[in-house]
Scaffold this active site. Structure first.
Site, PDB file in Angstrom:
ATOM      1  N   CYS A 173       1.039  -0.765   0.648  1.00 42.82           N
ATOM      2  CA  CYS A 173      -0.382  -0.358  -0.002  1.00 42.82           C
ATOM      3  C   CYS A 173       0.767   1.598  -0.299  1.00 42.82           C
ATOM      4  CB  CYS A 173      -0.970  -0.227   1.413  1.00 42.82           C
ATOM      5  SG  CYS A 173      -2.410   1.439   1.157  1.00 42.82           S
ATOM      6  N   CYS A 181      -0.049   4.543   2.072  1.00 33.21           N
ATOM      7  CA  CYS A 181      -0.402   4.248   3.688  1.00 33.21           C
ATOM      8  C   CYS A 181       1.219   4.302   3.923  1.00 33.21           C
ATOM      9  CB  CYS A 181      -0.457   2.158   3.885  1.00 33.21           C
ATOM     10  SG  CYS A 181      -2.266   1.409   3.045  1.00 33.21           S
ATOM     11  N   ASP A 182       2.222   4.053   3.490  1.00 35.01           N
ATOM     12  CA  ASP A 182       3.572   3.549   3.477  1.00 35.01           C
ATOM     13  C   ASP A 182       4.587   4.648   3.079  1.00 35.01           C
ATOM     14  OD1 ASP A 182       2.389   1.981   5.690  1.00 35.01           O
ATOM     15  OD2 ASP A 182       2.702   0.037   4.414  1.00 35.01           O
TER      16      ASP A 182
END
Ligand code: FAD
Ligand code: NAP
Length: 314
Positions: free
Chosen positions: A134, A137-138
């Site tokens: 992701c 997200c990261d």
């Protein structure tokens, strides 16, 4: 007795919920194990949802959907469903992870799919410590740093583009010399100076220390290898079909599936079992697009309204 149980709360499940409740069904529950929205909420950018212009993330796109459904009476149970089974009377038993069992006249299965792992050494060990599926997200963790992206499909290339805006450099590692992504996306990638295409190369091993990933070794077709000194590896190599709820105790399926486990439906999203419908990424020939999953959900719900009406007035 529920009129309809919707399993999964991605674009397909939410749209099914909207159409079922707005179409007059009174007792409709959408079972979603997490926050509604589905896999698109992990995407940094969606630019092909009709009518939505400008840069918008998957999370932003999906944010208003649940509220719209709830206004028409859709109920959300935040729980995983473990099994759907047919009773001798032709209704459906919905077994939930919390041990409760609900009963429904009809079911729309919208459980979608989940990202696959590529299967190289160190991938599982370092997952969450430098290996990710992701970018939204990261990606921020690697601001100004170099990262690698694995895969050659739409997801890999779009996420490489996203990461190229945050990271100093993106190595796009693909096992062939041709990408399967959309031509316009390939062109954008080719025109992005800080994306280096590492082609005909498979990830051999991701390695690290107590702090996380420190490098990725890739192996080329000709037997040579190259070490990329990077702290982040993003894997985008496709998805698994989430069909487990359809598996019966005796090993059979509640309805027909193909060799890849995708649910076989007709153009009305009807499966081989009356009263069971499937919509979105888990069905055969799914284009795997938000707009298509939403369309499937609407189609299935319209069929369910007729099905339930006939059952109740039989
Ligand atoms: P999903 O979105 O997968 O939703 C299924 C839901 O069911 C999930 O929320 C899951 O938690 C839930 N669930 C699963 N099993 C259970 C269970 N047993 N009990 C309860 N709940 C369960 N499409 C586009 O159109 N444009 C794009 O730009 C685009 N970009 C993408 C970028 C990325 C990174 C990814 C991963 C996908 C992208 N897609 C894009 C594809 C799009 O996200 C999917 O086609 C779409 O989300 C499918 O919707 P769905 O409702 O079928 O399934
Ligand atoms: P995908 O299209 O299946 O692509 C997976 C990629 O990973 C392929 O390039 C594949 O290589 C590679 N791969 C698979 N297993 C591997 C392994 N073990 N090691 C190394 N590489 C491996 O998956 P996706 O990109 O997630 O897309 C899924 C679906 O969603 C597609 O239908 C896609 O069109 C759609 N989608 C659309 C959009 C959009 O329209 N904007 C955005 C995202 C996703 P090969 O090419 O050699 O097979």
């Amino acid at each position: 007795m529920l009129d309809c149980a919707i399993i999964g709360g991605g674009p397909a499940g939410l749209t099914a919920g909207l159409y079922a409740t707005r179409g007059g069904l009174k007792n409709v529950v959408m079972y979603e194990q997490g926050m509604p929205g589905g896999q698109i909420t992990g995407s940094s950018e969606i630019e092909n949802y009709p009518g939505v212009t400008g840069e918008i993330s998957g999370m932003d796109l999906m944010m208003p959907w649940p509220e719209q459904c709830m206004r028409f009476g859709l109920k959300h149970e935040m729980v995983a469903v473990t099994n759907v089974a047919r009773t001798p009377e032709g209704t459906f038993r919905i077994t939930r992870e919390d041990g409760k069992i609900d009963e429904a006249l009809s079911v729309i299965v919208c459980t979608g799919s989940t990202p696959k792992r590529a299967g190289f050494k160190g991938e599982d060990l370092l997952f969450g410590r430098g290996v990710s599926t992701c970018a939204t997200c990261d990606g921020f963790f690697y601001k100004g740093k170099e990262v690698a992206v694995i895969g050659g499909g739409d997801t890999a290339l779009e996420e490489a583009l996203y990461l190229s805006k945050i990271c100093s450099k993106v190595y796009l590692v693909h096992r062939r010399d041709r990408f399967r992504a959309a031509p316009s996306t390939i062109e954008r990638v080719s025109n992005t100076a800080n994306i280096e295409q590492v082609l005909d190369a498979v990830p051999d091993e991701v390695y690290g220390d107590a702090m996380g990933v420190t490098g990725l070794r890739v192996a080329f077709r000709d037997g040579t290898t190259r070490d990329l000194e990077i702290p982040g590896v993003f894997v985008f190599v496709g998805h698994n079909v989430n069909n487990a709820v359809l598996k019966q105790e005796d090993g059979s399926w509640l309805c027909d599936v193909n060799d890849w486990g995708q649910v076989i439906v007709d153009l009305s999203m009807r499966t081989s079992t009356p009263g069971v419908f499937a919509a979105g990424d888990l069905r055969i020939e799914a284009p795997k697009q938000v707009v298509c999953a939403a369309g499937d959900g609407a189609t299935a719900a319209l069929q369910v309204i007729t099905y339930v009406d006939e059952k109740q007035n039989a």
